[in-house]
Design an enzyme around this catalytic site. Sequence first.
Site, PDB file in Angstrom:
ATOM      1  CG  ASP A   1      -1.658  -1.192   1.519  1.00  0.00           C
ATOM      2  OD1 ASP A   1      -1.655  -2.097   0.681  1.00  0.00           O
ATOM      3  OD2 ASP A   1      -2.266  -1.261   2.600  1.00  0.00           O
TER       4      ASP A   1
ATOM      5  CD  GLU B   1      -6.933  -4.759   4.005  1.00  0.00           C
ATOM      6  OE1 GLU B   1      -6.374  -5.293   4.956  1.00  0.00           O
ATOM      7  OE2 GLU B   1      -6.470  -4.793   2.852  1.00  0.00           O
TER       8      GLU B   1
ATOM      9  CD1 TRP C   1      -3.906  -7.537  -0.783  1.00  0.00           C
ATOM     10  CD2 TRP C   1      -1.938  -8.545  -0.418  1.00  0.00           C
ATOM     11  NE1 TRP C   1      -3.105  -6.661  -0.084  1.00  0.00           N
ATOM     12  CE2 TRP C   1      -1.899  -7.254   0.154  1.00  0.00           C
ATOM     13  CE3 TRP C   1      -0.810  -9.365  -0.312  1.00  0.00           C
ATOM     14  CZ2 TRP C   1      -0.771  -6.757   0.825  1.00  0.00           C
ATOM     15  CZ3 TRP C   1       0.319  -8.869   0.348  1.00  0.00           C
ATOM     16  CH2 TRP C   1       0.328  -7.580   0.904  1.00  0.00           C
TER      17      TRP C   1
END
Length: 557
Positions: free
Chosen positions: A58, A234, A320
């Site tokens: 991130d 998130e 991911w």
Amino acid sequence: MHFKLVLLLSSTFGTLTLGQSSSTTTAIVPAGTGLSGDYSGHYRPQIHFSAPVGFINDPNGLFLDDNGTYHLYYQYNPTDTIAGNQHWGHATSTDLYTWENQPIALAPDNSTSFIFSGSIVIDPNNTSGLFPNQTNGVLAYYTLDGPDQQTQDLAHSHDGGYTFTKYANNPLIAIGSSQYRDPKVLWYAPAQHWVMVVAYAQEFTIEILTSPNGLDWTFASNFTHHGLLGTQYECPNLVEMPMQGSDTTMWLLYISINPGAPLGGSIGQYIPGAFNGTHFSAVDAAARIADWGKDNYAGQFFSNIPGTQDQVSIAWASNWQYTNYVPTGPAEGWASAMSLPRVNYLRNATRTGYTLVSLPYGLEGLKGKEAVASNEDLGGNGTLLADLSDGSGAFMIDVNMTGLNLTGLSNTASVNFTIMASGSGEAINGGTFMNADATTWVDRGRIQGWSNIYYTDKFSTAYVVEDSFDFQVIVDRSMIEIFGLEGEKSATLVYYPEALLDTVIVRTGGLNEGVSVSANVYSLEGTWGSGQVQPNGTSNGTAFDRRDLLRGRMWDA
Ligand SMILES: *[C@@H]1O[C@H](CO)[C@@H](O)[C@H](O)[C@H]1NC(C)=O
Ligand SMILES: *[C@@H]1O[C@H](CO)[C@@H](O)[C@H](O)[C@H]1NC(C)=O
Ligand SMILES: *[C@@H]1O[C@H](CO)[C@@H](O)[C@H](O)[C@H]1NC(C)=O
Ligand SMILES: *[C@@H]1O[C@H](CO)[C@@H](O)[C@H](O)[C@H]1NC(C)=O
Ligand SMILES: *[C@@H]1O[C@H](CO)[C@@H](O)[C@H](O)[C@H]1NC(C)=O
Ligand SMILES: *[C@@H]1O[C@H](CO)[C@@H](O)[C@H](O)[C@H]1NC(C)=O
Ligand SMILES: *[C@@H]1O[C@H](CO)[C@@H](O)[C@H](O)[C@H]1NC(C)=O
Ligand SMILES: *[C@@H]1O[C@H](CO)[C@@H](O)[C@H](O)[C@H]1NC(C)=O
Ligand SMILES: *[C@@H]1O[C@H](CO)[C@@H](O)[C@H](O)[C@H]1NC(C)=O
Ligand SMILES: *[C@@H]1O[C@H](CO)[C@@H](O)[C@H](O)[C@H]1NC(C)=O
Ligand SMILES: *[C@@H]1O[C@H](CO)[C@@H](O)[C@H](O)[C@H]1NC(C)=O
Ligand SMILES: *[C@@H]1O[C@H](CO)[C@@H](O)[C@H](O)[C@H]1NC(C)=O
């Protein structure tokens, strides 16, 4: 310091494995350490940001300082090319393409408490009381991921964001939850208070808190269960931005979802709405996906850009589902890159209404003086060929069609691009079928260097097209981004070819009489130089080339 660093690294050296590994080292690399890396590799993006060595995810703490420098921090594992061991890496740029790698900004205190994602604001009025003598005090909010819980912590910088001190009274917010993370802070001027949005990841809740001083936080509201859920929320962002064609601004809540995106794994969704300082309300119940590719996650908007101006964002360009297995780690010692910087605002798009526009931020400076190949009007049945084998490996296709008449066009009316590797015959194909339901597609399945069960290869999206259509495709060695209809749709994809993609063909077919199709292919100048990039900036740390470590050699401390 260096002695300690050597000890930490050597104590875990035996477990340091590369590539398709499920273990990672937890060697702490102290804040202030500069790292160098080789940016000449076959897969290395030449205009995108990637870290000198190791693994990134991130983007964190994005802010524009008052001197016009953009700061990019990022989730960083400096000691392996798979996820884990989170530090905050740091880089700076004035054009968002030419980056200077800075020393590591935040390092964990120990191997059980990692520095997870977060955000940065400038505290010009010293509301925090931490900056009595300056207007450029920097507050960095991050999640401390401890063994029992995730807490919201603070670090402060007195030198404009280069070095940080962890706040003495951390944590700021601790509620005993192990799934509570990614604080994004902003200043809400009408109420003269700070606002934090933070995710209760597994309860699909974005909590909004307020604070007069950035230190003491009070619950304001919960925004829950909107749009796509996936299995976690998130990295929330709450940002004000202009509405194109009007004098008004709107607010946008951006939430990243992982895992469980419609295409698999990770994706961002955005929710246009209103914000009054404590409560966010969505304009409608729609789920709006930010990117139709598979490699765009955890997007963050730069702070310190007024909401009346176009916003700027960067996302992590991976997924991911497969990020820990990509071949760049074993081959070149780095893994994952950031998306292109994007210019963002809202548009009231035909039929679909509120739409987040994403366009590549000022690429003009990287284009050569002349296009490598250019045709002012390809017409409805034309071909343009460009040879980019002399370039950096980064290039751009720019197509603009006007005078379209969709009535009566056959189902095969289309504009296509083929991006080929002359060395291997590999290709990425894509195009748009121009009819009442215009559809853009892309296929990365003819790239042979790597694959994985989750690395799906064909993607498409639909548009409402009237009498014009444009798209830009930016290719950068192992990354491709596609922008369509003046940024209404964007797609981010990674790919790992055996040979460099170096040939472009643009083709039109079956379009109406009177259509005008301008097509240009530009080489983009690499911004990383070729070869080893040295650390510099304010580091008093020692240059550390992780490849020495991989070769089993300790560096001279
Ligand atoms: C690790 O660091 C965190 C954050 O500074 C601290 O709260 C924790 O007590 C430390 N744990 C150990 C075992 O030292
Ligand atoms: C701020 O400036 C004053 C006057 O120069 C000085 O006494 C004080 O130590 C400074 N405070 C900090 C935190 O630097
Ligand atoms: C901006 O530049 C001024 C003058 O060069 C310098 O004193 C200041 O520290 C800089 N601020 C930041 C945030 O880097
Ligand atoms: C700083 O103070 C000015 C003047 O009161 C105010 O307009 C502004 O919103 C404040 N900004 C921040 C970030 O504190
Ligand atoms: C906000 O939502 C979280 C997650 O569901 C919940 O734990 C918390 O109690 C809520 N806060 C309030 C004040 O309702
Ligand atoms: C913000 O909106 C909430 C929910 O509608 C409302 O309760 C609150 O009073 C509003 N605050 C302001 C300052 O308007
Ligand atoms: C968006 O455009 C539609 C159609 O032109 C119009 O009806 C609607 O009011 C517009 N919405 C906004 C928020 O401007
Ligand atoms: C398009 O161009 C090709 C090659 O010149 C030609 O064979 C074909 O007939 C053309 N098609 C149309 C619809 O003009
Ligand atoms: C496409 O060309 C038209 C006509 O020259 C121009 O008005 C428009 O701005 C162009 N669009 C893009 C995205 O370049
Ligand atoms: C578009 O094409 C249709 C069918 O060929 C024709 O009837 C119409 O006049 C055209 N429209 C324009 C604006 O040229
Ligand atoms: C574009 O590609 C599609 C899919 O392969 C094909 O059906 C179409 O005919 C192509 N169009 C042109 C102009 O090459
Ligand atoms: C970093 O290195 C580059 C290239 O050697 C140099 O141009 C730049 O001035 C350096 N910056 C600092 C802050 O030392």
